[in-house]
Design a protein around this motif. Sequence first.
Motif, short mmCIF file in Angstrom:
data_model
loop_
_atom_site.label_atom_id
_atom_site.label_comp_id
_atom_site.label_asym_id
_atom_site.label_seq_id
_atom_site.Cartn_x
_atom_site.Cartn_y
_atom_site.Cartn_z
N ALA A 96 0.91 -1.37 -0.05
CA ALA A 96 0.00 -0.10 0.11
C ALA A 96 0.89 1.31 -0.03
CB ALA A 96 -0.79 0.09 1.18
N VAL A 97 1.81 1.21 0.77
CA VAL A 97 2.92 2.38 0.79
C VAL A 97 3.63 2.61 -0.43
CG1 VAL A 97 4.89 3.10 2.00
CG2 VAL A 97 3.11 2.28 3.42
N GLU A 98 3.95 1.42 -0.91
CA GLU A 98 4.73 1.56 -2.25
C GLU A 98 3.76 2.16 -3.31
OE1 GLU A 98 6.21 -2.25 -3.54
OE2 GLU A 98 5.87 -1.47 -5.63
N LEU A 99 2.64 1.75 -3.49
CA LEU A 99 1.73 2.48 -4.41
C LEU A 99 1.14 3.83 -4.24
CD1 LEU A 99 -0.09 0.76 -6.67
CD2 LEU A 99 -2.02 1.05 -5.44
N ASP B 168 -6.84 -4.58 -4.64
CA ASP B 168 -7.16 -3.33 -5.79
C ASP B 168 -8.14 -2.36 -5.03
OD1 ASP B 168 -5.47 -4.19 -7.40
OD2 ASP B 168 -7.01 -5.20 -8.61
N LYS B 169 -9.33 -2.95 -4.38
CA LYS B 169 -10.04 -2.09 -3.69
C LYS B 169 -9.62 -1.45 -2.41
CE LYS B 169 -14.35 -3.60 -5.38
NZ LYS B 169 -15.56 -4.47 -5.45
N MET B 170 -8.82 -2.18 -1.72
CA MET B 170 -8.14 -1.80 -0.44
C MET B 170 -7.19 -0.45 -0.73
SD MET B 170 -6.59 -4.63 1.86
CE MET B 170 -7.23 -4.93 3.42
N LEU B 171 -6.59 -0.52 -1.92
CA LEU B 171 -5.41 0.43 -2.23
C LEU B 171 -6.23 1.52 -3.17
CD1 LEU B 171 -2.10 -1.68 -2.68
CD2 LEU B 171 -3.37 -0.85 -0.57
#
Length: 577
Positions: A399-402, A449-452
Amino acid sequence: MRHFSRQLASKIASFLDLDPEGLELDLVDPPDAKLGDLAMGCFPLAKLLRSSPVKVSQDLASRDWDIDWLEEVVATGPYLNLKVNREVFSQHAIGLIESSGESWGCTDSGNGKTVIVEYSSPNIAKHLAVHHLRSTMLGQAMANIFRSAGYEVVSWNHLGDWGTGFGKLLAAWESYKDFDDLDSPPLSEREDAVTDLNALYVRYSNDAKENPELEDLAREWFKKLENGDPLARDRWTMIRDVSLQLFDKIYSRLGVHFDTVIGESHYEEAMKGVIAKLSELNLLEESEGAEVVQVEEDIPPMLIRKKDGATLYGTRDLASAITRYENVKFDRCLYVVDAGQGLHFRQVFGVLKKMGYEWADHLEHAEFGVMRLNVDGHWKKGKTRGGQVVLLQDVLDKAVELAGAVVRKKNPDISESDLSEIAEAVGMGAVIFSDMKASRRKDVNFDLDKMLAFDGETGPYLQYTHVRFASILSKAAESKLARGDGSGLVEDEELVLIKRLLRYPEVTDKAAKSAEPSQLSQYLLELASDFNTYYAKHRVMSDDPQLSEHRLTLIESLKNTLATGLKRLCIQPLTRM
RNA sequence: GUCCCCGUAGCUCAGCUGGAUAGAGCAUCGGAUUCCUAAUCCGAAGGUCACAGGUUCGAAUCCUGUCGGGGACGCCA
């Protein structure tokens, strides 16, 4: 909004000769803004007066209200539609919020009450997996919300640090030194001690399927641990320590903090007392060689002791609840545990009640839906067996990377250190919010995908809205503007925002009462959405300095509200992103 | 079989202590950026609130039943 509805209630009480105490009336938005700014259905009043709601509303509309912020009262069928004097209403509202200062949005509904919130409760010697997120974040948010509602809160991590599984681990430690000697390098100096422990455990479990004597050996080691054998105890302590260290790293990233970390191992002594008391009360029954307690008609009895005399986790939960109450005289005690354990808690609560503990009624299973993983195109409950675990830290890192990539794209000239800080906050915000957006009973499908997602009803959307507030205020700082009293806030969209702001304390109470963080999540989304609509239509820093000053006060109230709300959900409000 | 949770737009969900015309986001289509961060906003389209009864002046909301999905039901936690 209570401030205003109480004023109306006391007027109504005097008009209709009623007791103003307990005259709770609900101010709502009319279905169409043309009807008025606020509305009130007269149904409860009609019931009280044994009259018709239409008559009551007509009667009330004809009265002389004499309230400074109230401009017009019109009866429309059973409804009373109110038009406010916007200057006065806004001024009162802003004054109310400003004078509350830091405690805006806090209430006193929990004053003098103590609540224990048990959550997270992972097993040691294992990693935190993605399914731990639910209990951990819901529980922490509940604890934060309870504090805002005035409760004394004890946040409680009930570690899974006991059970026959540790016998296996200790047996493996001793007999698998060829495979991996946990004494060298020592566990505490290893980079990833928990992974090593896991590998050893899995190997031992697999071998035990073919060699049943390994099970006996594991039982022996667990017996040693129970009897306080120094070596077993030592190693177990090391396992516990390295596990906690790892947990704490993730907890601090997530903004999670516990007041009490006590594992199941702690209740060995107390359990004996529980069994003695059950037996004394003649509640224990022998059944198929085991000992059980009957609870209610339509649920199966609770198993207290196995055939071999060993206890079960339910017995530990009984002991734990009793010791907790002895130490902390709680008014509520919540178990933030997945819904699959519903029967278990009904049994535990039921047995405690049968034991004569009246406070058993104050125990609540704050159940939540399971997190399901996608296995071959089907959504299945994620189990830690089978090795198909998604590690929580991997999800967070991803998540942080994205988030970092998006921040960089939107903000090319940002420094590396700012970037990593913002990416961390945004990534966490996305993951955490996705877990608390919907009501907790809903099952959630683990969909990265939804989480991020960063668009729409997401954590980053709220953070972005907060950035807008901060941005406006920093621009205002350049022009030395003062703050207005709010009386210049007369636009439709401003009234919407003020009404929304006024609901914050009620949301706090509702969220606390129902132990439902999503009440707050939904509220913050509405607040942000109302503001973004306003923002697209009106300028805060306008050509008229006086108007700007009124609007800046509004922005400060909004920022304060969103910031405290986000913090309760463990999401960082940002000033840049 | 018994018990628990759930069923609202294509998808994810609000709304549920009954009350005015059931709302968002995503996805789709169309539009908005000389000005406080477009991670935004505006518009269009999208509904038998699973179904059937009942209670009520009034039901997505409460009750009963049916169907569908998920989960739990003695020696794991």
